[in-house]
Design an enzyme around this catalytic site. Structure first.
Site, PDB file in Angstrom:
ATOM      1  N   ARG A 147       0.861  -1.169   0.000  1.00  0.00           N
ATOM      2  CA  ARG A 147       0.000   0.000   0.000  1.00  0.00           C
ATOM      3  C   ARG A 147       0.902   1.224   0.000  1.00  0.00           C
ATOM      4  NH1 ARG A 147      -4.103   2.229   4.707  1.00  0.00           N
ATOM      5  NH2 ARG A 147      -2.207   3.263   5.418  1.00  0.00           N
ATOM      6  N   ASP A 220      -5.147   3.975  -0.045  1.00  0.00           N
ATOM      7  CA  ASP A 220      -6.326   4.203   0.788  1.00  0.00           C
ATOM      8  C   ASP A 220      -6.725   5.670   0.745  1.00  0.00           C
ATOM      9  OD1 ASP A 220      -8.295   4.192   2.728  1.00  0.00           O
ATOM     10  OD2 ASP A 220      -7.125   3.054   4.198  1.00  0.00           O
ATOM     11  N   HIS A 222      -9.282   6.808   2.365  1.00  0.00           N
ATOM     12  CA  HIS A 222      -9.745   7.065   3.736  1.00  0.00           C
ATOM     13  C   HIS A 222     -10.926   8.034   3.800  1.00  0.00           C
ATOM     14  CE1 HIS A 222      -8.667   6.587   8.098  1.00  0.00           C
ATOM     15  NE2 HIS A 222      -8.301   5.427   7.602  1.00  0.00           N
ATOM     16  N   GLU A 272     -14.218  -1.234   5.531  1.00  0.00           N
ATOM     17  CA  GLU A 272     -13.548  -1.551   6.796  1.00  0.00           C
ATOM     18  C   GLU A 272     -14.353  -1.046   7.994  1.00  0.00           C
ATOM     19  OE1 GLU A 272      -9.752   0.450   6.246  1.00  0.00           O
ATOM     20  OE2 GLU A 272     -10.321   2.001   7.657  1.00  0.00           O
ATOM     21  N   GLU A 349      -4.575  -7.587   4.319  1.00  0.00           N
ATOM     22  CA  GLU A 349      -3.757  -6.516   4.877  1.00  0.00           C
ATOM     23  C   GLU A 349      -2.973  -7.068   6.069  1.00  0.00           C
ATOM     24  OE1 GLU A 349      -6.023  -3.300   6.567  1.00  0.00           O
ATOM     25  OE2 GLU A 349      -4.376  -1.886   6.346  1.00  0.00           O
TER      26      GLU A 349
END
Ligand code: EZ4
Ligand code: CO
Length: 412
Positions: A147, A220, A222, A272, A349
């Site tokens: 990542r 990500d 986010h 998530e 992950e």
């Protein structure tokens, strides 16, 4: 196989963890992870005050029935606190069933579908040279997928960039070290979406030029973009062939992914912070994303996440289970057993816990040639060292939050 004891253990070796430990009359024990980062004590109370008393005398072999009992009898459905508590019960019961059968949990779930789980690590840097060093270090550690998170010019502190921990006085730079976040108030970070959107494609271009086309690269977002900004980013990243773009928009408005999807072929990962199969249902049916980010710990356990992933499999949507360090080694083990067994595994992950955490939780998983394997001990393969756990009492800690330059609170 009745449950005679239900204990909730809170420990903070490198960060806070909440673990449920169940014991049966035969002496089998099972562990479940109930850690909800930044809101840990709410789950402790839910378990201690409302779940543990109801577990005593229950038959530990009835996993599905116990799940349905706690989900439906609570009346108040869903939500991260409830579902983390149910997850812990569910994991602990799978652990017990494995020990009683003398088999690792993945065998109970149908056996291994692969040799091991492709895992991605977290490379980051405040600028490109630092990022390249971090990617190199992850490749040396054996990661076969990374990542990539990067600093943005003009912004001081943003999500996902490793820095040295204040409390431990330096050492290895990590972005997840809770000591940097411990305190009575959350740390404030800053954000500017336009700068980020301009900068990120240049970073991925540089990374592809340096490291070549082969290595799977992830990123990500986010939850920080609007749908049209996310669409623009996905489109601009297409030349760099991302494995996935994660949480490009806030998850509350699931419809927004339709707009993103219309504009880009960059694969999308989401969920998530979801906590039930219902959060994923319409997104799966409408094929609006590619990887299920749900964690065993936050989705109500192995039982519930497996159902979600089985439904996703019908649409060729794969797993991408959440695995930051705020998922305890117990939650990580549960993810590995499930990932090994299902057909539609995508990627796992893997952030690697600190030494103190690894002393509190003895683990049987292996990590070789970039692949994780949960090991072959009966159950989940994790044991909790109560004496070690007792050395590290709970510490108040919060996730950071964002403000824009004009002071407006923004998604973190
Ligand atoms: O911010 O686990 O993909 N990983 C992430 C994590 C989350 C934390 C929140 O507890 O987004 O770093
Ligand atoms: Co994420």
């Amino acid at each position: 196989m009745n449950i005679v004891k239900a204990e909730v253990v809170v420990t903070s070796p490198d960060r806070n963890f909440v673990t449920l430990k169940l014991t049966t009359e035969e002496g089998f024990t099972g562990l479940g992870d109930a850690t909800l980062n930044g809101r840990e004590l709410a789950v402790v109370s839910y378990l201690q005050d409302h779940v543990a008393p109801l577990l005593i005398g229950k038959d530990a072999s009835r996993i599905e029935d116990t799940w349905q009992f706690f989900y439906r009898s609570a009346y108040w459905r869903r939500g991260p606190v409830t579902m983390a508590a149910i997850a812990a019960v569910d994991m602990a019961l799978w652990d017990i069933k494995g020990k009683a059968a003398g088999m690792p949990v993945y065998q109970l779930l149908g056996g291994a579908s692969r040799q091991g789980l492709l895992a991605y690590g977290h490379a980051s840097g405040s600028d490109i040279p630092e990022l390249f060093d971090s990617i190199r270090k992850h490749l040396e550690l054996g990661f076969r997928a990374v990542r990539v998170q990067t600093g943005v010019p003009g912004l001081n502190a943003i999500y996902g960039i490793a820095s040295q921990s204040k409390e431990t006085g330096g050492g290895e730079a990590r972005y997840d070290h809770e000591p940097a976040r411990r305190g009575a108030q959350p740390v404030q970070e800053d954000w500017d979406t336009r700068s980020y959107l301009r900068h990120l494609p240049r970073v991925f271009e540089a990374v592809r030029n340096e490291f070549g086309p082969e290595i799977p690269l992830l990123h990500d977002g986010h939850h920080r973009m609007t749908p049209i900004q996310a669409a623009q980013l996905g489109k601009n990243l297409e030349p760099y062939d991302l494995f996935w773009l994660e949480d490009c928009t806030p998850a509350e408005n699931q419809e927004s992914l339709k707009l993103v999807r219309q504009h880009t072929t960059t694969p999308l990962a989401i969920g998530e912070i979801f906590n039930t199969a219902w959060d994923f249902k319409d997104l799966i049916r409408d094929q609006l994303f590619d990887y299920v980010r749900g964690a065993v710990t936050h989705m109500g356990g192995i039982t519930a996440l497996k159902k979600t992933l089985d439904y996703a499999a019908m649409y060729q949507i794969k797993s991408g289970m959440h695995g930051p360090t705020d998922i305890s080694p117990v939650g990580m083990a549960a993810a590995m057993h499930l990932g090994l067994a299902i057909h539609n595994f995508g990627i796992q992950e893997y952030m690697q816990h600190g030494d103190r955490t690894n002393q509190v939780f003895e683990q049987s998983f292996t990590w070789q040639d970039g692949l994780l394997h949960p090991g072959d001990k009966p159950g989940l393969g994790v044991s909790l060292n109560i004496d070690e756990a007792g050395k590290y009492p709970y510490q108040q800690a919060y996730l950071p939050f964002n403000r824009l330059a004009d002071g407006t609170v923004h998604d973190w």
